[in-house]
Design an enzyme around this catalytic site. Structure first.
Site, PDB file in Angstrom:
ATOM      1  N   PRO A  96       0.832  -1.206   0.000  1.00 10.43           N
ATOM      2  CA  PRO A  96       0.000   0.000   0.000  1.00 10.43           C
ATOM      3  C   PRO A  96       0.873   1.266   0.000  1.00 10.43           C
ATOM      4  CG  PRO A  96      -0.672  -1.514   1.750  1.00 10.43           C
ATOM      5  CD  PRO A  96       0.591  -2.064   1.160  1.00 10.43           C
ATOM      6  N   SER A 103       6.712   1.496   0.416  1.00 13.34           N
ATOM      7  CA  SER A 103       6.452   1.172  -0.995  1.00 13.34           C
ATOM      8  C   SER A 103       7.418   1.891  -1.933  1.00 13.34           C
ATOM      9  CB  SER A 103       4.997   1.469  -1.371  1.00 13.34           C
ATOM     10  OG  SER A 103       4.802   2.842  -1.511  1.00 13.34           O
ATOM     11  N   ASP A 147      14.220   3.221   5.721  1.00 13.20           N
ATOM     12  CA  ASP A 147      13.375   2.496   4.759  1.00 13.20           C
ATOM     13  C   ASP A 147      14.208   1.790   3.693  1.00 13.20           C
ATOM     14  OD1 ASP A 147      11.239   3.639   6.045  1.00 13.20           O
ATOM     15  OD2 ASP A 147      10.156   4.110   4.194  1.00 13.20           O
TER      16      ASP A 147
HETATM   17  O1  PMV Z   1       6.450   6.541   7.415  1.00 13.86           O
HETATM   18  P1  PMV Z   1       7.635   5.662   7.209  1.00 13.86           P
HETATM   19  O2  PMV Z   1       7.423   4.228   7.471  1.00 13.86           O
HETATM   20  O3  PMV Z   1       8.351   5.940   5.933  1.00 13.86           O
HETATM   21  O4  PMV Z   1       8.662   5.985   8.375  1.00 13.86           O
HETATM   22  C1  PMV Z   1       9.085   7.237   8.700  1.00 13.86           C
HETATM   23  C2  PMV Z   1      10.025   7.102   9.847  1.00 13.86           C
HETATM   24  C3  PMV Z   1      10.467   8.425  10.420  1.00 13.86           C
HETATM   25  O5  PMV Z   1      11.356   8.095  11.473  1.00 13.86           O
HETATM   26  C4  PMV Z   1       9.294   9.180  10.986  1.00 13.86           C
HETATM   27  C5  PMV Z   1      11.177   9.288   9.397  1.00 13.86           C
HETATM   28  C6  PMV Z   1      12.495   8.737   8.929  1.00 13.86           C
HETATM   29  O6  PMV Z   1      12.982   9.238   7.900  1.00 13.86           O
HETATM   30  O7  PMV Z   1      13.073   7.863   9.576  1.00 13.86           O
END
Ligand code: PMV
Length: 308
Positions: A96, A103, A147
């Site tokens: 998603p 993603s 990520d």
């Molecule tokens: O929303 P996601 O799963 O892409 O995660 C963001 C995680 C944060 O710590 C809020 C931002 C980051 O760049 O690590």
């Protein structure tokens, strides 16, 4: 034809604090993935077919900041590919979008791997990861890089921004139910809001981030030791700190409460917050009932995943 696949991901602990140098833990979610196949084309040009986002176009017709075009153009620049070959690129994803499941990073990594190996360049995971981080920065401002890292290595990672990427062993597999609020929220915005809080009162927020960092540190030890039943309380503590940062939402809190009421050992939001996903730790046998409870409490979709 060259194919490549990259998994989704969830952050188990440490989101937001990770932007300020504290450790975070993330794991791949193999149930959802981005898949890319690249083949030579008889037609001149680079033809992109991404039915999930209704994209059927030749590369040159896309704006240069288009997420897929920017991967291809930047990669070919880096690899000094000239002239551009004629290719068909098919991209599909079951991850998603804009819900904290990684993603964008998964499409970038799968596309980079498929293109580079189709053109006989062998890139290491480190190189793929570094490239995917540059692409994340183009689209997300100041991401921590967690990520692209977990998606590239497809392993559990202990991550400290700019310092340390360690994959680590899961002592005993454990089960997580992911509940999606169905609300898409921009991570860039919640990260920006936390930054404003921090700028206003740095010492207060550094203390909050320290607490989150300690939770991530402890959680890694607990996971390695196979004592996952101890993770639930850590999740609850981490969620409370995310509430203090103002990145939860009524919908996320409702799912977190519903999960606890339905027998989860612990639950928290996962990722940027405000919308997107929450996660709950549960004994394997109770996962289907917990998933049902989340759907009744308003989740638009659930994924049951075993970590390890
Ligand atoms: O929303 P996601 O799963 O892409 O995660 C963001 C995680 C944060 O710590 C809020 C931002 C980051 O760049 O690590």
């Amino acid at each position: 034809m060259t194919i490549s696949s990259a998994p989704g991901k969830i952050i188990l602990f440490g989101e937001h604090a990770v932007v300020y140098g504290r450790p975070a833990l993330a794991v791949p979610v193999a149930q959802v993935h981005a898949d890319v196949d690249v083949s030579d084309s008889a037609r001149a040009g680079i033809w992109i077919d991404a039915p999930d986002v209704n994209l059927h176009a030749e590369l040159n017709t896309l704006p240069s900041d288009h997420p897929i075009a920017s991967v291809i153009n930047n990669l070919f620049f880096l690899l000094r590919v000239s002239p551009f070959p004629s290719l068909n690129i098919k991209i599909t994803s079951t991850i998603p979008v804009a819900s904290g499941l990684g993603s964008g990073a998964a499409v970038t990594v799968a596309l980079t791997r498929a293109l580079s190996s189709h053109l006989n360049y062998s890139l290491t995971d480190e190189e793929i990861n570094a490239f995917a981080y540059e692409i994340e920065k183009l689209h997300h401002g100041t991401p921590s890089g967690i990520d692209n890292t977990v998606v590239t290595y497809a392993r559990a990672v202990y991550f400290i921004k700019g310092q340390r990427i360690e994959t680590f062993k899961i002592g005993e597999p454990f089960t997580i139910v992911i509940g999606d609020t169905g609300i898409s929220a921009l991570t860039r915005e919640s990260v920006g809001d936390v930054r404003r809080l921090w700028l206003y009162d740095k010492s207060r927020w550094e203390t909050v981030f320290d607490k989150v960092g300690e939770i991530s540190f402890t959680a890694r030890r607990v996971i390695e030791a196979g004592k996952s039943e101890m993770l639930g309380e850590l999740m609850n503590e981490n969620h409370a700190l995310l509430q203090v940062m103002g990145v939860s939402s009524p919908e996320l809190d409702k799912l977190v409460e519903a999960a606890r009421a339905a027998g989860a050992t612990g639950a928290k939001l996962s990722g940027g917050g405000r919308g997107g996903n929450m996660i709950a730790l549960v004994e394997k046998g109770k996962a289907p009932a917990l998933a049902e409870a989340l759907l009744s409490a308003g989740a638009k979709r659930t994924i049951v995943t075993t970590v390890g």
